[in-house]
Design a protein around this motif. Structure first.
Motif, short mmCIF file in Angstrom:
data_model
loop_
_atom_site.label_atom_id
_atom_site.label_comp_id
_atom_site.label_asym_id
_atom_site.label_seq_id
_atom_site.Cartn_x
_atom_site.Cartn_y
_atom_site.Cartn_z
N GLN A 1 0.81 -1.21 0.00
CA GLN A 1 0.00 0.00 0.00
C GLN A 1 0.84 1.27 0.00
OE1 GLN A 1 -2.88 0.30 3.05
NE2 GLN A 1 -4.04 -1.46 2.37
N ARG A 3 2.87 4.53 1.77
CA ARG A 3 2.51 5.47 2.83
C ARG A 3 1.21 6.23 2.56
NH1 ARG A 3 8.28 8.14 4.61
NH2 ARG A 3 9.16 6.19 5.38
N CYS A 4 0.71 6.18 1.33
CA CYS A 4 -0.51 6.92 0.99
C CYS A 4 -1.68 5.99 0.68
CB CYS A 4 -0.26 7.83 -0.20
SG CYS A 4 1.03 9.07 0.06
N ASN A 6 -3.84 4.53 2.51
CA ASN A 6 -4.96 4.46 3.45
C ASN A 6 -6.17 5.19 2.86
OD1 ASN A 6 -5.08 7.36 4.56
ND2 ASN A 6 -2.91 6.81 4.71
N PRO A 7 -7.37 4.84 3.31
CA PRO A 7 -8.58 5.43 2.72
C PRO A 7 -8.64 6.96 2.78
CG PRO A 7 -9.16 3.51 4.02
CD PRO A 7 -7.70 3.78 4.27
N ASP A 9 -6.16 9.28 2.84
CA ASP A 9 -5.26 9.91 1.88
C ASP A 9 -5.72 9.68 0.45
OD1 ASP A 9 -3.52 11.10 3.73
OD2 ASP A 9 -2.23 9.33 3.82
N SER A 52 -2.06 12.83 5.50
CA SER A 52 -1.31 12.28 6.64
C SER A 52 0.16 12.68 6.53
CB SER A 52 -1.43 10.75 6.68
OG SER A 52 -0.66 10.15 5.65
N GLU A 54 2.72 10.79 7.04
CA GLU A 54 3.43 9.73 6.33
C GLU A 54 3.36 9.93 4.82
OE1 GLU A 54 5.07 6.64 7.28
OE2 GLU A 54 5.32 7.83 9.09
N CYS A 55 2.17 10.20 4.32
CA CYS A 55 1.97 10.42 2.89
C CYS A 55 2.63 11.74 2.47
CB CYS A 55 0.48 10.43 2.57
SG CYS A 55 0.09 10.57 0.82
#
Length: 107
Positions: A1, A3-4, A6-7, A9, A52, A54-55
């Motif tokens: 997946q 760092r980006c 996730n739903p 982002d 986020s 991270e993203c």
């Protein structure tokens, strides 16, 4: 997946795809003279878009790569030469970091 992946982002990037590149550029410009330009830009992207941290790190790294490797081609950030240089030199790292295929990147 990546760092980006996730739903939150993914939804944000989909909803802001047309202006996302400009938002990143603006955040980097606004933070250029900060004591911590990277942290400032990540915070700016989080505050303005909800991205986020991270993203945000991936997109800041892509922007920094473009500045380091494509500065002359990107005097006009919307030029074909800038896009080509960034795609060639920086997008592979951004794909690996974000986990998003290049065809989904902002225009």
């Amino acid at each position: 997946q990546g760092r980006c992946g996730n739903p939150a982002d993914l939804t944000m990037m989909r909803d802001h795809n047309a202006e996302f590149k400009g938002d990143i550029q603006l955040a980097m410009i606004e933070c250029a003279f900060s004591a911590d330009p990277e942290g400032c830009t990540i915070n700016n992207l989080h505050a303005s878009l909800g991205l986020s941290d991270e993203c945000g790190m991936c997109w800041v790294a892509e922007g920094q790569c473009t500045l380091a490797n494509c500065v002359f081609q990107c005097l006009d950030p919307s030029s074909a030469a800038c896009v080509e240089c960034s795609h060639e030199k920086c997008f592979p790292g951004a794909v690996a970091c974000t986990g998003i295929p290049m065809w989904r990147f902002p225009p």
